[in-house]
Design an enzyme around this catalytic site. Structure first.
Site, PDB file in Angstrom:
ATOM      1  N   GLY A 180       0.778  -1.234   0.000  1.00  0.00           N
ATOM      2  CA  GLY A 180       0.000   0.000   0.000  1.00  0.00           C
ATOM      3  C   GLY A 180       0.808   1.281   0.000  1.00  0.00           C
ATOM      4  O   GLY A 180       0.256   2.346  -0.293  1.00  0.00           O
ATOM      5  N   ASP A 181       2.099   1.209   0.330  1.00  0.00           N
ATOM      6  CA  ASP A 181       2.968   2.390   0.282  1.00  0.00           C
ATOM      7  C   ASP A 181       4.379   1.922  -0.043  1.00  0.00           C
ATOM      8  O   ASP A 181       5.337   2.213   0.671  1.00  0.00           O
ATOM      9  CB  ASP A 181       2.932   3.143   1.611  1.00  0.00           C
ATOM     10  N   LEU A 182       4.490   1.201  -1.147  1.00  0.00           N
ATOM     11  CA  LEU A 182       5.730   0.506  -1.468  1.00  0.00           C
ATOM     12  C   LEU A 182       6.665   1.430  -2.240  1.00  0.00           C
ATOM     13  O   LEU A 182       6.561   1.581  -3.458  1.00  0.00           O
ATOM     14  CB  LEU A 182       5.435  -0.751  -2.279  1.00  0.00           C
TER      15      LEU A 182
END
Length: 271
Positions: A180-182
Site C-alpha cells: 500500500g505504500d511501497l
C-alpha cells in the site's frame, strides 16, 4: 516528542529505557530506535492507528515476507522488533530478493477489495470499504476523494478517467495483499540485502498498484523484475492510472508542487 515516544514505548513493554535515538525519514509519524535496560533493541513509532498497522505487519509476515515482529501496540504507540538495516539501499541481489518477496506478498489474497478498516496517510484518509468491482473501488476509494484538492481543469480530467475505468482496468483481478505504500524508503536493507518491509498501508487489490508505486519515485530495474516475474499484459497502460493515487496523496499532504506530476500522469493515461 521523540523522547516522550521512547518512554511511552518502554512503558508499553514494561521495560526500562537505556538509550534512544530518533530515526530520520518519517514524514507522517515519529520513530525512535531504543536500547532497553538489560539489553535488546526495539523501534517505537506513532501513526494514524498503531493497532491497525500491527495487523498489517502481521498479515505481511503471514504471507512469508520479512517484516518487523510486533512487540506491542496501543492507541498511541506501536512497538516493533528492530530489524537489521544500514541505510545503504539494495544491491542487485537485494532487488531480486525484494522482487521475490513482493511476489509472495501478492500471492496472498483476501475475500474482497479493501481492508477491514479505513486508514490514513497523515491527514489524508484512506477509505477501504468494499465495492462490487475493482474499477469502482479505484474510482470511488482512491481517485475521486481527491477532487476537491485539484484545480477545475485537472478535476474534470480525473472525473473523465474515473468514469472510464471500467474500460481500462480489469473487473476482477486477483485480490492480492498490497503493501500500500511501497517505495524505497519503506524497504530495509543491510549490506545490500533485503531485510524487511515497514510502514504498510495494506489492503487487497490489483497487484500492479504496488509495482506502480515502486516505480513512481525510483527505478527498481531488471533485478527486481527478475525476482518478481513478468508483468501482466497491458500493465504499462495501467501504470499511470495507479500512480495517480500516490501523486494525489502528495498534493494533499505537501501542496501544489505535485500538481504537475498529476497532470503528467493524466497525460500518460490519455485523458
Amino acid at each position: 516528542m521523540a523522547e516522550d515516544l521512547a518512554r511511552a514505548g518502554a512503558a508499553l513493554l514494561g521495560a526500562e529505557l537505556a538509550d534512544w535515538r530518533a530515526v530520520a525519514g518519517g514524514d507522517l509519524s515519529t520513530v525512535v530506535r531504543v536500547r532497553l535496560a538489560g539489553g535488546g533493541e526495539a523501534v517505537f513509532k506513532t501513526g494514524p492507528d498503531p493497532r491497525a498497522e500491527a495487523d498489517m505487519l502481521r498479515a505481511i509476515a503471514a504471507a512469508g515476507v520479512p517484516a518487523p515482529r510486533v512487540l506491542a501496540a496501543s492507541e498511541r504507540v506501536l512497538a516493533l522488533e528492530a530489524l537489521p538495516e544500514d541505510g545503504r539501499g539494495l544491491s542487485a541481489e537485494g532487488w531480486a530478493e525484494l522482487g521475490a518477496a513482493v511476489r509472495r506478498l501478492h500471492r496472498a489474497t483476501g475475500p474482497g477489495w479493501g481492508w477491514s478498516c479505513d486508514y490514513a496517510f497523515g491527514a489524508v484518509e484512506i477509505p477501504n470499504a468494499p465495492v462490487p468491482d475493482w474499477p469502482a473501488f479505484w474510482a470511488e476509494r482512491r481517485l475521486l476523494p481527491s477532487l476537491p484538492a485539484l484545480p477545475a481543469d485537472l478535476a474534470r480530467r480525473l472525473e473523465r478517467l474515473a468514469a472510464d475505468l471500467g474500460n481500462r482496468l480489469p473487473r476482477d483481478p486477483a485480490r492480492s495483499l498490497l503493501h500500500g505504500d511501497l517505495w524505497s524508503g519503506n524497504v530495509l536493507a543491510r549490506g545490500g540485502r533485503f531485510t524487511g518491509l515497514i510502514d504498510p498501508a495494506c489492503y487487497h487489490g490489483h497487484a500492479e498498484v504496488d509495482l506502480a508505486m515502486l516505480h513512481l519515485f525510483g527505478s527498481p530495474g531488471a533485478a527486481f523484475a527478475d525476482g518478481y516475474g513478468p508483468p501482466e499484459p497491458g500493465a504499462s497502460a495501467r501504470r499511470p492510472i495507479y500512480q495517480l493515487w500516490p501523486a494525489l496523496v502528495h498534493v494533499r499532504l505537501f501542496g501544489g508542487g505535485y500538481l504537475g506530476l498529476v497532470a503528467r500522469l493524466l497525460d500518460a493515461a490519455g485523458v
